[in-house]
Write a protein that holds these residues in place. Sequence first.
Motif, short mmCIF file in Angstrom:
data_model
loop_
_atom_site.label_atom_id
_atom_site.label_comp_id
_atom_site.label_asym_id
_atom_site.label_seq_id
_atom_site.Cartn_x
_atom_site.Cartn_y
_atom_site.Cartn_z
N SER A 193 3.80 0.91 17.23
CA SER A 193 4.62 -0.40 17.08
C SER A 193 6.13 0.05 16.43
O SER A 193 6.55 -0.81 16.68
N THR A 194 6.19 0.95 15.37
CA THR A 194 7.06 1.06 15.42
C THR A 194 7.25 3.07 14.63
O THR A 194 6.39 2.83 13.72
N ALA A 195 8.10 3.40 14.99
CA ALA A 195 8.57 5.17 13.49
C ALA A 195 8.65 4.86 12.76
O ALA A 195 8.72 6.40 12.50
N ALA A 196 8.91 4.09 12.54
CA ALA A 196 8.91 3.52 11.25
C ALA A 196 8.31 3.35 9.92
O ALA A 196 7.98 2.62 8.67
N ALA A 197 6.35 3.92 10.76
CA ALA A 197 5.60 3.18 9.32
C ALA A 197 4.79 4.08 9.57
O ALA A 197 4.44 5.36 10.13
N PRO A 198 4.42 4.05 8.61
CA PRO A 198 4.50 6.00 7.51
C PRO A 198 2.43 5.29 7.68
O PRO A 198 1.65 4.94 7.88
N LYS A 199 2.41 6.80 7.94
CA LYS A 199 0.31 6.97 7.60
C LYS A 199 0.07 6.97 7.16
O LYS A 199 0.51 6.23 5.78
N GLU A 200 -1.35 5.72 6.58
CA GLU A 200 -1.78 5.62 6.51
C GLU A 200 -2.61 6.09 4.86
O GLU A 200 -2.91 6.97 5.42
N PRO A 201 -2.59 5.37 3.44
CA PRO A 201 -2.94 6.62 2.56
C PRO A 201 -4.40 6.47 3.16
O PRO A 201 -4.75 6.13 3.61
N GLU A 234 4.65 7.79 0.60
CA GLU A 234 4.73 7.34 1.75
C GLU A 234 6.45 7.48 2.54
O GLU A 234 6.89 7.60 3.70
N LEU A 235 7.24 7.20 1.43
CA LEU A 235 8.33 6.53 1.37
C LEU A 235 9.75 7.73 -0.28
O LEU A 235 8.88 7.38 -0.93
N VAL A 236 10.54 8.50 0.34
CA VAL A 236 11.22 9.30 -0.59
C VAL A 236 12.69 8.74 -0.86
O VAL A 236 13.27 8.80 0.43
N PHE A 237 13.16 7.72 -1.53
CA PHE A 237 14.86 7.71 -1.31
C PHE A 237 15.48 8.84 -2.13
O PHE A 237 15.40 8.89 -3.24
N GLY A 278 0.76 -1.26 -0.36
CA GLY A 278 -0.07 -0.05 -0.08
C GLY A 278 1.09 1.47 -0.10
O GLY A 278 0.36 2.35 0.28
N TRP A 279 2.22 1.19 0.58
CA TRP A 279 2.67 2.25 0.31
C TRP A 279 3.36 2.72 -1.60
O TRP A 279 3.16 2.30 -2.17
N ARG A 280 3.05 4.49 -1.28
CA ARG A 280 3.70 5.10 -2.55
C ARG A 280 5.49 5.55 -2.12
O ARG A 280 5.38 6.02 -1.38
N VAL A 293 6.97 16.47 0.14
CA VAL A 293 6.33 15.30 -0.63
C VAL A 293 5.75 14.79 -0.61
O VAL A 293 4.91 13.47 -0.38
N VAL A 294 6.86 13.97 0.77
CA VAL A 294 5.67 12.71 1.57
C VAL A 294 5.10 13.33 2.82
O VAL A 294 5.04 14.23 3.14
#
Length: 211
Positions: A202-210, A126-129, A55-57, A149-150
């Motif tokens: 649960s994890t600080a690496a979990a972005p907000k759900e789209p 949700e994630l940019v490299f 589900g991540w963009r 843009v995140v």
Amino acid sequence: MSAAGPRGTPPREVRIIGGQWKRSKLPVANLPGLRPTPDRVRETLFNWLGNDLDGWRCLDAFAGSGALGFEAASRGASEVTLLEREGRLVKGLQDVHARLKAGDSVRVTGADAITWMGRQPAGSFELVFVDPPFDAGLFGKAVAAASRVVVPGGLIYLEADREFSPEDFSGEPLTRHRHGRAGTVHYHLFQRAEPGYTAPESTAAAPKEPA
């Protein structure tokens, strides 16, 4: 991943290390400064992210070989955009896209990453490299563009030749979730944390759900 990084000859290919395309080979073009993210760094990064990106963009802003973007797609990301301005690398990414039968969920775009991000709606990913050329002086501009843009709680992966902290990006609401080092390469995971936003416990690496 197009960068003037550590000295040495880059590998001629890298492999996707997890997900539906595990062990698929990605060619590395023989171009000056092309520096694919090492396998062990990618493995650590995706362990930080939780491996399942369903589900991540995701945006691979300086795609190079495409190792980060295709890895994210392999692990279930719903949308992955790979940006690259070098024409030969764009063609290589398109060839990999066709070979993997990646479909519409993965897009290869020939563009300057910072300019392209500046034209996108806020909160698009949700994630940019972010893995710009090490010698181009783009770290600050690239992280600022990525931060816009995140989504709140979204993540920015930064690969660089030195360690960075949130204070290096003044004005950006970022916290540093993780940092590692492999030889001369530093890799970081920052999170956009706006006032009123609380990261999931649960994890600080979990972005907000789209939405």
